[in-house]
Write a protein that holds these residues in place. Structure first.
Motif, PDB file in Angstrom:
ATOM      1  N   HIS A 101      12.332   1.115  -7.494  1.00 25.08           N
ATOM      2  CA  HIS A 101      13.153   1.719  -6.454  1.00 25.08           C
ATOM      3  C   HIS A 101      12.309   2.106  -5.236  1.00 25.08           C
ATOM      4  O   HIS A 101      12.730   1.908  -4.097  1.00 25.08           O
ATOM      5  N   ALA A 102      11.125   2.631  -5.484  1.00 28.14           N
ATOM      6  CA  ALA A 102      10.268   3.078  -4.382  1.00 28.14           C
ATOM      7  C   ALA A 102       9.681   1.917  -3.599  1.00 28.14           C
ATOM      8  O   ALA A 102       9.560   1.985  -2.372  1.00 28.14           O
ATOM      9  N   PHE A 103       9.325   0.833  -4.267  1.00 28.84           N
ATOM     10  CA  PHE A 103       8.537  -0.204  -3.612  1.00 28.84           C
ATOM     11  C   PHE A 103       9.169  -1.592  -3.572  1.00 28.84           C
ATOM     12  O   PHE A 103       8.673  -2.458  -2.862  1.00 28.84           O
ATOM     13  N   SER A 104      10.218  -1.838  -4.337  1.00 26.91           N
ATOM     14  CA  SER A 104      10.732  -3.204  -4.427  1.00 26.91           C
ATOM     15  C   SER A 104      12.199  -3.371  -4.038  1.00 26.91           C
ATOM     16  O   SER A 104      12.674  -4.491  -3.955  1.00 26.91           O
ATOM     17  N   MET A 151      -2.638  -2.883   4.367  1.00 26.49           N
ATOM     18  CA  MET A 151      -1.451  -3.652   3.959  1.00 26.49           C
ATOM     19  C   MET A 151      -1.849  -4.869   3.129  1.00 26.49           C
ATOM     20  O   MET A 151      -1.144  -5.230   2.176  1.00 26.49           O
ATOM     21  N   THR A 152      -2.970  -5.486   3.436  1.00 27.91           N
ATOM     22  CA  THR A 152      -3.451  -6.624   2.644  1.00 27.91           C
ATOM     23  C   THR A 152      -3.726  -6.193   1.201  1.00 27.91           C
ATOM     24  O   THR A 152      -3.322  -6.875   0.249  1.00 27.91           O
ATOM     25  N   LEU A 153      -4.410  -5.062   1.049  1.00 27.82           N
ATOM     26  CA  LEU A 153      -4.689  -4.549  -0.297  1.00 27.82           C
ATOM     27  C   LEU A 153      -3.390  -4.236  -1.042  1.00 27.82           C
ATOM     28  O   LEU A 153      -3.229  -4.605  -2.211  1.00 27.82           O
ATOM     29  N   TRP A 154      -2.468  -3.561  -0.350  1.00 25.37           N
ATOM     30  CA  TRP A 154      -1.207  -3.187  -0.993  1.00 25.37           C
ATOM     31  C   TRP A 154      -0.399  -4.424  -1.370  1.00 25.37           C
ATOM     32  O   TRP A 154       0.142  -4.512  -2.475  1.00 25.37           O
ATOM     33  N   ALA A 155      -0.325  -5.387  -0.455  1.00 29.75           N
ATOM     34  CA  ALA A 155       0.478  -6.590  -0.725  1.00 29.75           C
ATOM     35  C   ALA A 155      -0.080  -7.351  -1.929  1.00 29.75           C
ATOM     36  O   ALA A 155       0.681  -7.856  -2.759  1.00 29.75           O
ATOM     37  N   HIS A 158       0.690  -5.192  -5.078  1.00 28.20           N
ATOM     38  CA  HIS A 158       2.123  -5.195  -5.331  1.00 28.20           C
ATOM     39  C   HIS A 158       2.601  -6.562  -5.817  1.00 28.20           C
ATOM     40  O   HIS A 158       3.415  -6.646  -6.747  1.00 28.20           O
ATOM     41  N   GLY A 159       2.082  -7.606  -5.207  1.00 29.00           N
ATOM     42  CA  GLY A 159       2.475  -8.953  -5.623  1.00 29.00           C
ATOM     43  C   GLY A 159       2.121  -9.230  -7.074  1.00 29.00           C
ATOM     44  O   GLY A 159       2.936  -9.772  -7.830  1.00 29.00           O
TER      45      GLY A 159
END
Length: 193
Positions: A101-104, A151-155, A158-159
């Protein structure tokens, strides 16, 4: 021991439902039953179901940020960046419905890159960004925009988590953690100066 106030009891009950059943399992009626109130009484504390879900999400962002912030000081910035990404994975595996819910999930109130991030409206991204800035200042990462690197690290993190949660890996949690760590280290190696 002092009993939690009504708002806290509502949030605790809603979060427990959320953890078990996901966002779709959280109704004002179910929360009210769990707390021993009427469904209408819940609306004195939260204007709508969406407001209640938003509060749960906001609380979860702050919870992750507190864990990340605890790793802000101490070891070198690269080690701390890896630690934040491990905490992100820990959170995703321990709280899958909250994570989704928070991230996807597409939400109207979701923060947008780059403007909301640059305005420091993301409690989680702020922590990672600050460590990225420190790593850049120490010459540990190649020059680049700190928010882009964040954002690169997070993406990447997350991916990998999204793929794992979607059943795209044949690993158990332990095997996936090992793969995830290696992958994050590989990404950071490519970003190092």
């Amino acid at each position: 021991m002092k009993r939690p106030d009504t708002t806290a009891r509502i949030l605790n009950a809603a979060r427990a439902l959320f953890e078990r059943e996901g966002a779709d399992g959280v109704s004002m009626r179910k929360v009210a039953n769990a707390v021993g109130l009427s469904a209408m009484a819940i609306y004195r504390h939260f204007d709508s179901r969406e407001a209640l879900l938003k509060r749960i999400s906001d609380d979860s962002f702050h919870e992750i940020a507190r864990h990340w912030d605890a790793h802000r000081h101490g070891s070198d910035p690269i080690t701390r960046l890896l630690a934040t990404q491990r905490i992100y994975l820990d959170y995703a595996l321990a709280h899958p419905h909250l994570f989704d819910h928070a991230f996807s999930v597409r939400r109207e109130d979701a923060r947008k890159f780059p403007e909301d991030f640059q305005a420091r409206l993301s409690p989680t991204a702020n922590v990672v960004h600050d460590v990225v800035v420190e790593a850049l200042q120490h010459g540990l990462l190649r020059d680049g925009d700190p928010w882009d690197i964040t954002m690169t690290l997070w993406a990447h993190a997350h991916g990998l988590i999204a793929l794992y949660r979607a059943g795209r890996f044949s690993f158990d949690d332990k095997q996936f953690r090992a793969f995830y760590d290696t992958s994050m280290e590989r990404l950071l190696d490519g970003l190092k100066s």
